[in-house]
Design a protein around this motif. Structure first.
Motif, PDB file in Angstrom:
ATOM      1  N   GLU A  43      59.132  35.280  35.800  1.00 38.97           N
ATOM      2  CA  GLU A  43      58.896  36.702  34.614  1.00 38.97           C
ATOM      3  C   GLU A  43      59.806  38.283  35.076  1.00 38.97           C
ATOM      4  O   GLU A  43      59.834  39.019  33.869  1.00 38.97           O
ATOM      5  CB  GLU A  43      57.345  36.733  34.420  1.00 38.97           C
ATOM      6  N   ARG A  46      66.332  38.141  34.165  1.00 38.75           N
ATOM      7  CA  ARG A  46      67.218  38.348  33.284  1.00 38.75           C
ATOM      8  C   ARG A  46      67.942  37.781  33.720  1.00 38.75           C
ATOM      9  O   ARG A  46      69.061  36.969  34.418  1.00 38.75           O
ATOM     10  CB  ARG A  46      67.210  39.977  33.312  1.00 38.75           C
ATOM     11  N   TYR A 105      59.560  46.009  38.247  1.00 32.96           N
ATOM     12  CA  TYR A 105      58.198  46.457  37.181  1.00 32.96           C
ATOM     13  C   TYR A 105      57.125  47.448  38.042  1.00 32.96           C
ATOM     14  O   TYR A 105      57.246  46.921  38.969  1.00 32.96           O
ATOM     15  CB  TYR A 105      57.548  45.444  36.156  1.00 32.96           C
ATOM     16  N   GLU A 106      56.910  48.235  37.108  1.00 32.63           N
ATOM     17  CA  GLU A 106      55.863  49.607  37.406  1.00 32.63           C
ATOM     18  C   GLU A 106      54.512  48.689  37.209  1.00 32.63           C
ATOM     19  O   GLU A 106      54.910  48.582  35.754  1.00 32.63           O
ATOM     20  CB  GLU A 106      55.731  50.297  36.789  1.00 32.63           C
ATOM     21  N   ASP A 107      54.069  48.438  38.052  1.00 28.92           N
ATOM     22  CA  ASP A 107      52.514  48.465  37.422  1.00 28.92           C
ATOM     23  C   ASP A 107      52.086  49.349  37.165  1.00 28.92           C
ATOM     24  O   ASP A 107      51.539  50.237  37.765  1.00 28.92           O
ATOM     25  CB  ASP A 107      51.989  47.321  38.506  1.00 28.92           C
ATOM     26  N   ALA A 108      50.435  49.241  36.184  1.00 28.89           N
ATOM     27  CA  ALA A 108      49.927  50.657  35.783  1.00 28.89           C
ATOM     28  C   ALA A 108      48.831  50.103  34.995  1.00 28.89           C
ATOM     29  O   ALA A 108      49.035  49.024  35.074  1.00 28.89           O
ATOM     30  CB  ALA A 108      51.073  51.085  34.191  1.00 28.89           C
ATOM     31  N   PRO A 146      49.417  48.568  30.122  1.00 29.48           N
ATOM     32  CA  PRO A 146      50.981  48.405  29.536  1.00 29.48           C
ATOM     33  C   PRO A 146      51.719  48.645  28.167  1.00 29.48           C
ATOM     34  O   PRO A 146      52.222  48.772  27.960  1.00 29.48           O
ATOM     35  CB  PRO A 146      50.270  47.211  29.739  1.00 29.48           C
TER      36      PRO A 146
END
Lengths: 653, 653
Positions: B570, B573, B596-599, B602
């Motif tokens: 995931e 690219r 990715y930043e986990d938040a 989303p």
């Protein structure tokens, strides 16, 4: 943050609040519908709609579809031949009774009380001497009791029966329905106890119901039975099915799970029941674990509307970030169930972020379900509709749960009574208290009364929210001793301003806590209602390159009925950096149109991309958006929440 | 282009080709498996696998699952109690018999003939004196015949029985199976004729079978009955269901339809039967209309693999451009059915673009189904797998048609025998003829013999395709009179080169037609096998901002097993403008990784987009891709066909 268990509250209070969830411990306590009254505005109108239209509509259809007559047919012995409806049709009656119970307490509607009693009498007549009660199993000519626990929904039906009885007890009635439900609960404890049938029900629901019954009666046997069901789950006592045992959460023990999965409503009801049990058992670690599962579900498996469930086939959660807008299932019942879980976590932890979740879900899932007339409902709540649906028949039972237009009734009609019970108990979600203060969770117009340790506080809240962002709270009565008033600051409200008697107080994070003394003060919350352009996490493949528009708690959508004649919604792009303006009906954004080349084959080589002209876009036009919850109220249309970004208006990446 | 009906061919030829579809008229004619032999290469290996593994595997499982014993149980009167399998289980036996029939003709396998006869004897014994034959209906203790036409599949089963008999007749056998099938077909004409039961079958299939039976027997009654079913369809003679009558194409008459919709296999089988009937009735307009429906389906509702069907729930086509890669259903049977339709249109019109469709579907859907061992199969063929699946049990019937790993057998096991019959008859799709020439449709290693008006042509084709793009055709024998050799030039092969005895000939569009005289010539086709980056139509929302990689006819994919340890698919690219290289196992592209930043939530506001740093991407790394049809052959993995574009490597929009 860990749950704080406020052991003080275990000593027991003289009167339990009139509320759907009353844990014996928790960071904050519900005030209940006796102490909170919504009397106008967005939700006031929906509570009136519920009383005047939705509940009578449920009664009408449950009679017309024959689901109430099923109980009569048990009595006269014909049920095996004449029964109608799905296996779980009994539960719709029980959820309607629950809705009526809260509504009787809310409105004091005497006619409703009479109608309620008549239904209860018919249900009660069908109960067996040993407490068993079901119109689909166990009667002459029917399959035996508990012969199909995977799909039979017997314990699920008991769960809703018990929840209706809990509503009656909490609203001060110890009536025939309560007797029936307690007899049924005793039967369940007998048959499925530690030494009984080593099975669980395919559809969780009995767990939360038993804990609530334990809370309201003080009989811990029901709590113990809930724990038996919770611990038994995940060990494959249910048979394997096409969708796998994860569908009914019987593949992995609750404690070993990371994120909610399988059938969304089942997963959420189970989580609600597990939290309830964990709270009553003072098992902080267990509740923390369930909270982490739900938090991960919010972070990875939840739509911007708060909707849950990405698959139509099994009404299930998808994988992380699998959130297709067009095939969003977002069952209305999953919205109700998510509110149930979030509310339990808010009470347990005092974390007001769960108030954000509840707000989002109330405005963008649950409010989306009923039509303006209160006589038709969405079952699923997708975020994109590519082809305008054929109008649903206005007066026919719909075979299609996925009806793209609101339908009056469904072959599977769980959602309409779930909306009704939520609307009837809605005031309970508006505010909480602890020993020293009141927390305002939802902004509505109405009155709030709390009995703090230092004395009684009476508040009057007035607002045009969510149309405007000004919320005025007048302290009509309060002790002179210090207490606190806490306001939830929604996650999207970065520039919220709070004034106390015109003096600004600082706002940091999710809450604004104001030290108070005495009455006569006026607190005003100014929430920023400028429309916002929202972008999804880049891992959500299905909406890459798109944005959505929100205003306050409302997710907006474009509906084809608002586009210029001849414009296809599929050709609309949005300037993500363009100006937005609030309008009477919603928001106006800057749109552009693109033309498409039709080709025999919709894939081509990018080898010549550099030499190809970019897809031309039109000059900007005013693109109207309306609140998602209103969509399809003006007839069939196409609709999008996520709109592809214009390239013209896009800053260089 | 309109279909050309070559009326000359109606005069009838002495021997019908040994082929699965033999229209009496058409732009080109099939040569059949007697005149085309595949003896090596990609498809030669699969034909051997079919003979040695797949067909014996079908026989084993149909016995083990009890589906063959169902026929014995009809004879001994116990079927109501002991029957196993889905309502349509009989059809799997018939499709297996069809596969065996073609395979007996292809390989002359005497042992297979013996096994075939034994199965036929068991089937035949269960037939009623009036021709009715079904193990699920009409026997003592079972529901009556034709009491559930929506879901009962009785006529569908007859259709497959008849197709098996047609295979026997075309391969020169008039045996017990043929007698059984003709008796059944006569029964169908009797019961469902113009004055009979005014119903159709929920699953089309009988239509194409009856036309083929009419073709092979010369009895036009079967053609007339097919027309009765086709004209009756779309008038709601089937009951309404949850998915709507469009599910089984009974909502709108065939002539009023625009694009295929509803259950994909049903829609495609129905279209195949309608084309067959239109051809035999010389109804050019009708066939053109069906062609337009299929062409629109290719342009708007088909995956880059050639797969069809976007919904799991109802195994159905989605709306236009609703082509989610993760929830792609792309049932293997829908691939088989699409080949059936494309082949009929190719024969009718001579349009070689349908050869492209067949090639794409054979390599990327049908070849993807069986495992290397030929003893496990994909039922669905999604284009993305986010979570590595648990391994399917190697020796158990799978309850899950959507098994994410190939499974040995399914509760619904339509796909494995459909693959087997397609592999066994595959040679028939390699080339066609008309009076004056031969058309090469698919590139394989083998021999082709055609009897043209001017004499016999014998060709030897040799190629390593699709690993390499060189196809050599030696004219071993040909008349001295002029004839033509036509080569299909795939749509993706923009720089194809053809030489005749080393002299280049011009290539324009979809075909290269070469005037020939005499034998001893060597034609060489050079297809460009450089990997290509493909982009989707911008209306396909679910893959916006992504590209795919193809090489020749093969769609490629990234599988997690090929990524460096610790790299999550995931986060990958692709540089859409980066270099691509062919490798032994597939293609290597230029990839980049993103973090990715986990938040907690989303979705976020883009208000501060300009001030936010772009998501950082890694330096490029070598990203390996393998042919899609090989995926999951090395165990559980995650997989993507459509890969998000790198922003770093992207030209400014």
């Amino acid at each position: 943050m860990s749950m704080t268990i406020d052991a003080q509250d275990r000593t027991g209070r003289p009167a339990q609040p009139v509320a759907p969830v009353v844990p014996t411990v928790g960071a904050v306590r519900p005030l209940g519908i006796e102490r909170i009254r919504i009397d106008d505005g967005f939700w006031g109108a929906r509570q009136r709609l519920n009383q005047e239209s939705i509940i009578p509509h449920l009664e009408y259809w449950e009679e017309r579809a024959g689901w109430l007559k099923n109980f009569d047919a048990v009595v006269d012995g014909t049920v095996a031949d004449v029964r109608t409806g799905q296996k779980f049709a009994d539960s719709e009656i029980y959820k309607t009774l629950e809705a009526m119970a809260w509504e009787i307490a809310r409105s004091g509607d005497a006619g409703l009380q009479t109608r309620f009693d008549r239904i209860v009498a018919r249900v009660a007549a069908a109960q067996k001497p040993d407490g068993y009660l079901n119109t689909r199993f166990g009667n002459a000519g029917q399959p035996p009791r508990y012969s199909d626990l995977e799909w039979g929904h017997e314990l699920y039906c008991f769960g809703h029966l018990i929840q209706a009885a809990v509503a009656r007890l909490r609203t001060g009635h110890r009536d025939q329905l309560v007797d029936v439900a307690i007899k049924a609960a005793d039967h369940v404890c007998e048959v499925f106890g530690p030494d009984g049938l080593q099975r669980v029900c395919g559809h969780p629901e009995i767990e939360t119901a038993l804990v609530e019954l334990s809370r309201v009666t003080g009989d811990e046997r029901y709590l113990r039975q809930a724990r038996v069901f919770l611990d038994r789950r995940g060990h494959g006592t249910l048979g394997d099915i096409e969708f796998g045992r994860s569908y009914f959460q019987d593949d992995v023990p609750i404690r070993d799970n990371e994120v909610l999965r399988g059938h969304a409503v089942r997963a959420l009801y189970l989580t609600a029941g597990a939290i309830d049990a964990g709270i009553e058992e003072h098992d902080v670690r267990y509740v923390d674990l369930l909270r982490a599962q739900y938090d991960r579900t919010l972070a990875r498996r939840t739509y911007i509307t708060g909707g849950m469930g990405s698959h139509h086939q099994d009404e299930a959660f998808g994988d992380d970030f699998e959130l297709p807008p067009d095939r969003a299932y977002c069952e209305t019942c999953a919205g109700v169930a998510s509110v149930m879980v979030a509310w339990r976590l808010l009470l347990a932890t005092g974390d007001l972020r769960y108030g954000d979740v509840i707000e989002r879900t109330l405005y963008n899932v649950i409010a989306a379900s009923p039509s303006d007339s209160g006589r038709a409902f969405f079952y699923t709540n997708p975020l994109q509709q590519r082809v305008a649906a054929a109008a649903a028949p206005a007066d026919e039972l719909s075979l299609r749960a996925q009806s793209q237009l609101r339908a009056p009734w469904f072959e599977v009609s769980c959602c309409p009574p779930n909306v009704a019970r939520t609307f009837a108990q809605l005031a309970s979600y508006v505010a909480t208290q602890n020993a020293t203060g009141v927390q305002i969770i939802q902004y509505m117009t109405g009155d709030i009364r709390a009995e703090l340790d230092v004395g009684v506080v009476e508040l009057r809240m007035t607002t045009g929210y969510p149309d405007d962002g000004v919320v005025t709270i007048d302290v009509d009565s309060a002790p002179d001793a210090p207490w606190t008033l806490t306001l939830r600051i929604p996650e999207w409200a970065e520039s919220a301003v709070v004034t106390v008697d015109d003096a600004e107080v600082p706002v940091v994070g999710a809450r604004c806590t104001i030290p108070m003394t005495g009455s006569g003060h006026r607190i005003v919350l100014h929430l920023p209602m400028e429309p916002r352009i929202m972008e999804p996490d880049p891992r959500i493949d299905s909406v890459r390159g798109t944005v959505a528009v929100a205003r306050g708690p409302l997710v907006m959508c474009v509906e084809s009925v608002d586009l210029p004649v001849g414009v296809d919604l599929e050709s609309v792009r949005i300037d993500a950096a363009g100006a937005l303006a609030s309008t009477r009906s919603g928001v106006e954004a800057s749109g552009r149109l693109v033309g498409y080349e039709d080709a025999m084959w919709p894939y081509r080589s990018v080898a010549d991309e550099a030499s190809r002209p970019a897809v031309p876009e039109s000059e900007p036009f005013r693109l109207p958006l309306v609140p998602y919850h209103t969509w399809a109220n003006r007839g069939p249309s196409t609709m999008r929440v996520w709109i592809p970004r214009s390239h013209t208006g896009r800053p260089a990446a």
